[in-house]
Design an enzyme around this catalytic site. Structure first.
Site, mmCIF file in Angstrom:
data_model
loop_
_atom_site.group_PDB
_atom_site.id
_atom_site.type_symbol
_atom_site.label_atom_id
_atom_site.label_comp_id
_atom_site.label_asym_id
_atom_site.label_seq_id
_atom_site.Cartn_x
_atom_site.Cartn_y
_atom_site.Cartn_z
ATOM 1 N N CYS A 1 1.039 -1.195 0.081
ATOM 2 C CA CYS A 1 0.094 0.025 -0.131
ATOM 3 C C CYS A 1 0.830 1.404 0.166
ATOM 4 C CB CYS A 1 -0.828 0.110 1.343
ATOM 5 S SG CYS A 1 -1.857 1.404 1.387
ATOM 6 N N HIS B 1 -8.768 -3.962 -2.620
ATOM 7 C CA HIS B 1 -7.876 -3.343 -1.746
ATOM 8 C C HIS B 1 -8.485 -1.702 -1.696
ATOM 9 C CE1 HIS B 1 -3.565 -2.088 -0.036
ATOM 10 N NE2 HIS B 1 -4.234 -0.689 -0.501
ATOM 11 N N GLU B 2 -8.721 -1.051 -2.958
ATOM 12 C CA GLU B 2 -9.097 0.255 -2.902
ATOM 13 C C GLU B 2 -10.122 0.715 -2.421
ATOM 14 O OE1 GLU B 2 -6.478 2.104 -3.453
ATOM 15 O OE2 GLU B 2 -5.273 0.746 -4.363
ATOM 16 N N HIS C 1 -10.300 0.714 1.431
ATOM 17 C CA HIS C 1 -9.674 2.199 1.679
ATOM 18 C C HIS C 1 -11.008 3.085 2.126
ATOM 19 C CE1 HIS C 1 -5.412 2.579 1.745
ATOM 20 N NE2 HIS C 1 -5.296 2.066 0.676
HETATM 21 ZN ZN LIG Z 1 -3.570 1.197 -0.089
#
Ligand SMILES: [Zn+2]
Length: 186
Positions: free
Chosen positions: A89, A131-132, A135
């Site tokens: 990340c 993953h995004e 976030h």
């Molecule tokens: Zn990230």
């Protein structure tokens, strides 16, 4: 120049669930441009708006020669298949840990112009999209590790040269802000 500084682990904006985009305007397209430029400059596979300090549900991706963005994503998983492999990340620079993810994902959302969009992702693209989207919910990939992995990751983060021990989030969230820090006008 629209490359922006990336917020690092410990910044409270990374732990704040982001708001849905309501206005598909020029400001949103500027945000997408900033995300894209910053992601590419850092050779990242993806970048989410909170990583630039903007708490909106937008991310960009650059995976397998596919460059794009998605606004207000909603994920669907077409099957139960999983993958396990190294993940990193840009907000936790230099550290990679094997992270379990779903192998296949369908991400539905919108372009910066408000047009409906869909990404059918597998493998690395599926990992990036998950993953995004995490976030945007204030979730970081180290949260997805098992207890032992998370402990190892936290130790590595605390030892990383970029980790600012002197600026924990509690400073920014102080209930007693100093209103006149330089004593001017007294
Ligand atoms: Zn990230």
């Amino acid at each position: 120049m629209t490359v922006q500084p990336i917020r690092l682990f410990g910044d409270p904006v990374l732990r704040t669930p982001a708001d849905p985009v309501v206005d598909f305007d020029a400001e949103l397209r500027k945000l997408v441009a900033d995300l894209t430029d910053t992601m590419r400059e850092q050779n990242g596979a993806g970048l989410a708006a909170p990583q630039l300090g903007v708490s909106l549900r937008v991310f960009t991706f650059d995976v397998d020669d596919m460059l794009g963005h998605l606004v207000n994503p909603a994920l669907e998983f077409p099957d139960e298949e999983e993958q396990d492999g190294p993940e990193g990340c840009l907000s936790i620079p230099g550290l990679y840990f094997d992270t379990k993810r779903r192998q296949n994902v369908i991400a539905k959302g919108f372009s910066a112009h408000g047009d409906p969009m869909q990404i059918v992702g597998t493998g690395l693209m599926a990992r990036c999209v998950q993953h995004e989207t995490d976030h945007l919910d204030g979730v970081l990939f180290v949260d997805r590790l098992d207890a032992a992995g998370r402990k190892e990751a936290m130790k590595a983060i605390r030892q990383a040269d970029w980790y600012d021990q002197g600026a924990p989030p509690t400073v920014k969230l102080s209930p007693h802000p100093v209103s006149n820090p330089f004593g001017l006008g007294r």
